[in-house]
Design an enzyme around this catalytic site. Structure first.
Site, PDB file in Angstrom:
ATOM      1  N   ASP A   2      35.436  41.542  44.012  1.00  8.03           N
ATOM      2  CA  ASP A   2      35.707  41.962  42.631  1.00  8.03           C
ATOM      3  C   ASP A   2      35.157  41.029  41.586  1.00  8.03           C
ATOM      4  O   ASP A   2      35.142  39.817  41.785  1.00  8.03           O
ATOM      5  CB  ASP A   2      37.221  41.947  42.382  1.00  8.03           C
ATOM      6  CG  ASP A   2      37.870  43.179  42.910  1.00  8.03           C
ATOM      7  OD1 ASP A   2      37.485  44.272  42.485  1.00  8.03           O
ATOM      8  OD2 ASP A   2      38.750  43.018  43.755  1.00  8.03           O
ATOM      9  N   ARG A   6      33.024  42.166  35.150  1.00  5.70           N
ATOM     10  CA  ARG A   6      33.494  41.156  34.183  1.00  5.70           C
ATOM     11  C   ARG A   6      32.485  40.021  34.038  1.00  5.70           C
ATOM     12  O   ARG A   6      32.267  39.497  32.956  1.00  5.70           O
ATOM     13  CB  ARG A   6      34.873  40.619  34.614  1.00  5.70           C
ATOM     14  CG  ARG A   6      36.004  41.513  34.137  1.00  5.70           C
ATOM     15  CD  ARG A   6      37.286  41.199  34.855  1.00  5.70           C
ATOM     16  NE  ARG A   6      37.287  41.750  36.211  1.00  5.70           N
ATOM     17  CZ  ARG A   6      38.176  41.444  37.140  1.00  5.70           C
ATOM     18  NH1 ARG A   6      39.130  40.585  36.873  1.00  5.70           N
ATOM     19  NH2 ARG A   6      38.115  42.009  38.326  1.00  5.70           N
ATOM     20  N   TRP A   7      31.846  39.667  35.140  1.00  5.79           N
ATOM     21  CA  TRP A   7      30.818  38.606  35.093  1.00  5.79           C
ATOM     22  C   TRP A   7      29.695  39.042  34.145  1.00  5.79           C
ATOM     23  O   TRP A   7      29.229  38.241  33.319  1.00  5.79           O
ATOM     24  CB  TRP A   7      30.274  38.374  36.510  1.00  5.79           C
ATOM     25  CG  TRP A   7      29.288  37.252  36.644  1.00  5.79           C
ATOM     26  CD1 TRP A   7      29.561  35.967  36.989  1.00  5.79           C
ATOM     27  CD2 TRP A   7      27.866  37.331  36.451  1.00  5.79           C
ATOM     28  NE1 TRP A   7      28.399  35.228  37.024  1.00  5.79           N
ATOM     29  CE2 TRP A   7      27.343  36.045  36.695  1.00  5.79           C
ATOM     30  CE3 TRP A   7      26.987  38.353  36.095  1.00  5.79           C
ATOM     31  CZ2 TRP A   7      25.979  35.747  36.602  1.00  5.79           C
ATOM     32  CZ3 TRP A   7      25.636  38.069  35.990  1.00  5.79           C
ATOM     33  CH2 TRP A   7      25.141  36.782  36.243  1.00  5.79           C
ATOM     34  N   ARG A  15      26.398  46.228  33.677  1.00  3.89           N
ATOM     35  CA  ARG A  15      27.156  45.994  34.916  1.00  3.89           C
ATOM     36  C   ARG A  15      26.249  45.758  36.128  1.00  3.89           C
ATOM     37  O   ARG A  15      26.562  44.964  37.011  1.00  3.89           O
ATOM     38  CB  ARG A  15      28.094  47.185  35.190  1.00  3.89           C
ATOM     39  CG  ARG A  15      29.259  47.271  34.209  1.00  3.89           C
ATOM     40  CD  ARG A  15      30.124  48.488  34.525  1.00  3.89           C
ATOM     41  NE  ARG A  15      30.846  48.328  35.783  1.00  3.89           N
ATOM     42  CZ  ARG A  15      32.012  47.688  35.904  1.00  3.89           C
ATOM     43  NH1 ARG A  15      32.603  47.184  34.852  1.00  3.89           N
ATOM     44  NH2 ARG A  15      32.606  47.589  37.077  1.00  3.89           N
ATOM     45  N   HIS A  19      26.295  43.325  39.557  1.00  2.44           N
ATOM     46  CA  HIS A  19      26.187  43.757  40.955  1.00  2.44           C
ATOM     47  C   HIS A  19      25.012  43.042  41.644  1.00  2.44           C
ATOM     48  O   HIS A  19      25.105  42.661  42.808  1.00  2.44           O
ATOM     49  CB  HIS A  19      26.007  45.271  41.035  1.00  2.44           C
ATOM     50  CG  HIS A  19      27.215  46.036  40.563  1.00  2.44           C
ATOM     51  ND1 HIS A  19      28.503  45.691  40.933  1.00  2.44           N
ATOM     52  CD2 HIS A  19      27.350  47.117  39.745  1.00  2.44           C
ATOM     53  CE1 HIS A  19      29.369  46.534  40.367  1.00  2.44           C
ATOM     54  NE2 HIS A  19      28.692  47.398  39.635  1.00  2.44           N
ATOM     55  N   SER A  48      35.967  54.332  48.892  1.00  2.00           N
ATOM     56  CA  SER A  48      35.895  55.804  48.716  1.00  2.00           C
ATOM     57  C   SER A  48      36.131  56.160  47.251  1.00  2.00           C
ATOM     58  O   SER A  48      35.600  57.144  46.747  1.00  2.00           O
ATOM     59  CB  SER A  48      36.934  56.547  49.558  1.00  2.00           C
ATOM     60  OG  SER A  48      37.498  55.765  50.545  1.00  2.00           O
ATOM     61  N   ARG A  53      33.184  56.342  39.857  1.00  2.00           N
ATOM     62  CA  ARG A  53      32.599  55.601  38.728  1.00  2.00           C
ATOM     63  C   ARG A  53      31.495  56.442  38.077  1.00  2.00           C
ATOM     64  O   ARG A  53      30.997  57.394  38.683  1.00  2.00           O
ATOM     65  CB  ARG A  53      32.022  54.274  39.224  1.00  2.00           C
ATOM     66  CG  ARG A  53      33.116  53.334  39.673  1.00  2.00           C
ATOM     67  CD  ARG A  53      32.612  51.926  39.840  1.00  2.00           C
ATOM     68  NE  ARG A  53      33.732  51.074  40.167  1.00  2.00           N
ATOM     69  CZ  ARG A  53      33.723  49.760  40.125  1.00  2.00           C
ATOM     70  NH1 ARG A  53      32.639  49.121  39.754  1.00  2.00           N
ATOM     71  NH2 ARG A  53      34.786  49.062  40.440  1.00  2.00           N
ATOM     72  N   LEU A 113      26.964  36.088  64.192  1.00  2.00           N
ATOM     73  CA  LEU A 113      27.920  36.561  63.180  1.00  2.00           C
ATOM     74  C   LEU A 113      27.968  38.081  63.240  1.00  2.00           C
ATOM     75  O   LEU A 113      26.939  38.746  63.169  1.00  2.00           O
ATOM     76  CB  LEU A 113      27.484  36.122  61.770  1.00  2.00           C
ATOM     77  CG  LEU A 113      28.324  36.701  60.626  1.00  2.00           C
ATOM     78  CD1 LEU A 113      29.736  36.117  60.641  1.00  2.00           C
ATOM     79  CD2 LEU A 113      27.678  36.440  59.270  1.00  2.00           C
ATOM     80  N   ARG A 176      45.808  42.763  45.095  1.00  4.70           N
ATOM     81  CA  ARG A 176      46.113  44.061  45.721  1.00  4.70           C
ATOM     82  C   ARG A 176      45.258  44.202  46.972  1.00  4.70           C
ATOM     83  O   ARG A 176      44.220  43.561  47.082  1.00  4.70           O
ATOM     84  CB  ARG A 176      45.698  45.216  44.783  1.00  4.70           C
ATOM     85  CG  ARG A 176      46.446  45.375  43.524  1.00  4.70           C
ATOM     86  CD  ARG A 176      45.962  46.651  42.819  1.00  4.70           C
ATOM     87  NE  ARG A 176      44.609  46.508  42.316  1.00  4.70           N
ATOM     88  CZ  ARG A 176      44.283  45.963  41.156  1.00  4.70           C
ATOM     89  NH1 ARG A 176      45.222  45.489  40.369  1.00  4.70           N
ATOM     90  NH2 ARG A 176      43.020  45.887  40.764  1.00  4.70           N
ATOM     91  N   LEU A 177      45.658  45.132  47.843  1.00  2.25           N
ATOM     92  CA  LEU A 177      44.854  45.411  49.038  1.00  2.25           C
ATOM     93  C   LEU A 177      43.858  46.545  48.769  1.00  2.25           C
ATOM     94  O   LEU A 177      42.819  46.640  49.435  1.00  2.25           O
ATOM     95  CB  LEU A 177      45.792  45.753  50.205  1.00  2.25           C
ATOM     96  CG  LEU A 177      45.277  45.562  51.612  1.00  2.25           C
ATOM     97  CD1 LEU A 177      44.529  44.251  51.780  1.00  2.25           C
ATOM     98  CD2 LEU A 177      46.433  45.604  52.602  1.00  2.25           C
TER      99      LEU A 177
HETATM  100  C1  FPP Z   1      33.559  45.243  42.373  1.00  2.64           C
HETATM  101  O1  FPP Z   1      33.365  44.648  41.113  1.00  2.64           O
HETATM  102  C2  FPP Z   1      32.285  45.338  43.092  1.00  2.64           C
HETATM  103  C3  FPP Z   1      31.731  46.504  43.525  1.00  2.64           C
HETATM  104  C4  FPP Z   1      32.333  47.830  43.313  1.00  2.64           C
HETATM  105  C5  FPP Z   1      30.423  46.486  44.212  1.00  2.64           C
HETATM  106  C6  FPP Z   1      30.209  45.429  45.233  1.00  2.64           C
HETATM  107  C7  FPP Z   1      28.771  45.346  45.533  1.00  2.64           C
HETATM  108  C8  FPP Z   1      28.068  44.195  45.665  1.00  2.64           C
HETATM  109  C9  FPP Z   1      28.683  42.859  45.647  1.00  2.64           C
HETATM  110  C10 FPP Z   1      26.602  44.182  45.782  1.00  2.64           C
HETATM  111  C11 FPP Z   1      25.924  44.780  46.912  1.00  2.64           C
HETATM  112  C12 FPP Z   1      26.392  44.540  48.278  1.00  2.64           C
HETATM  113  C13 FPP Z   1      25.656  44.907  49.335  1.00  2.64           C
HETATM  114  C14 FPP Z   1      26.202  44.799  50.713  1.00  2.64           C
HETATM  115  C15 FPP Z   1      24.288  45.429  49.157  1.00  2.64           C
HETATM  116  P1  FPP Z   1      33.659  45.514  39.827  1.00  2.64           P
HETATM  117  O2  FPP Z   1      32.428  46.296  39.495  1.00  2.64           O
HETATM  118  O3  FPP Z   1      34.877  46.345  40.057  1.00  2.64           O
HETATM  119  O4  FPP Z   1      33.874  44.416  38.736  1.00  2.64           O
HETATM  120  P2  FPP Z   1      35.104  44.322  37.728  1.00  2.64           P
HETATM  121  O5  FPP Z   1      36.328  44.228  38.578  1.00  2.64           O
HETATM  122  O6  FPP Z   1      34.819  43.062  36.979  1.00  2.64           O
HETATM  123  O7  FPP Z   1      35.027  45.544  36.867  1.00  2.64           O
END
Ligand code: FPP
Length: 224
Positions: A2, A6-7, A15, A19, A48, A53, A113, A176-177
């Site tokens: 997560d 925000r980053w 956004r 990612h 899921s 989004r 791994l 949270r889970l």
């Molecule tokens: C949650 O942050 C992150 C995601 C929904 C996407 C996770 C994907 C990656 C880390 C990149 C790609 C990974 C692979 C394996 C190619 P958020 O968008 O919910 O951020 P927020 O909580 O700050 O809104």
């Protein structure tokens, strides 16, 4: 993983920039796992629920996945990483499904791994599918109702044959889970960290392991 959004927001970036940086953190985390002799690592990349989004963000995320599968698999293979994917992969475009299958087959001989990526994954859907499969086996006469115990049921889950997680780390301060490995994490230890996922690195991985090492695990039994 997560905190990508925000980053990016903190830097006035879209956004997708978060990612992309998150994908770099994935690389660092895989390296840290190898360095620390962690043999099993599961990353929750896409739930899921994430399909809900905005279409543009879903496209960005699936594009990133496509890019990752095209460009990173050779390195995973060279580093002894075995890739598996859990979740409903049929919801992805056919080329992604094919690349996933190739990546799994191409790394299947590796064992340094075991990297599992949860994609279009939801634990309730997984458990429901397992219940359906067990019921079908009973109906087909290949499984007796009395044989259906926890171990047999676990064999119907998408994680069949994999160990349960010892440690679940969640970043960005969320506690949270969120529908992640509900069955498998029954006795997992949890570490919640404030770091946003794109900033996650070897030092955070090490800190989570140190925290875990201090926990006294009883699996429901009384202390000796
Ligand atoms: C949650 O942050 C992150 C995601 C929904 C996407 C996770 C994907 C990656 C880390 C990149 C790609 C990974 C692979 C394996 C190619 P958020 O968008 O919910 O951020 P927020 O909580 O700050 O809104």
């Amino acid at each position: 993983m997560d905190g990508n959004g925000r980053w990016a927001a903190a830097r006035h970036l879209p956004r997708i920039a978060g990612h992309r940086e998150g994908a770099r953190a994935v690389r660092r985390t895989i390296e840290a796992a190898i360095q620390n002799n962690v043999r099993w690592l599961t990353l929750y990349a896409f739930s899921s629920e994430n399909w809900r989004r905005p279409a543009a963000e879903v496209m960005d995320l699936t594009g990133l996945l496509r890019h990752y599968l095209k460009n990173e698999i050779a390195e995973l293979r060279a580093n002894g990483v075995r890739l598996r994917c859990i979740g409903d992969r049929t919801r992805f475009d056919p080329d992604i499904q094919a690349d996933l299958a190739n990546a799994e087959a191409g790394t299947s001989h590796n064992s340094r791994l075991n990297l599992t990526v949860a994609l279009s994954y939801g634990a309730r859907a997984e458990i429901t599918a397992a219940a359906r499969a067990a019921a079908a086996a009973v109906k087909a006469g290949t499984l007796a109702v009395d044989q259906l115990d926890e171990a047999v049921f676990a064999g119907f889950l998408s994680t069949a044959g994999m160990p349960d997680p010892d440690l679940v780390v969640r970043t960005s301060g969320e506690q949270r889970l969120s529908n992640f490995l509900l069955w498998q994490a029954a006795y997992a230890e949890f570490v919640f960290m404030d770091v946003l996922w794109p900033d996650f690195g070897a030092e955070h991985f090490g800190a989570a392991l140190s925290d875990f090492a201090k926990r006294e695990r009883r699996f429901g039994a009384r202390p000796a």
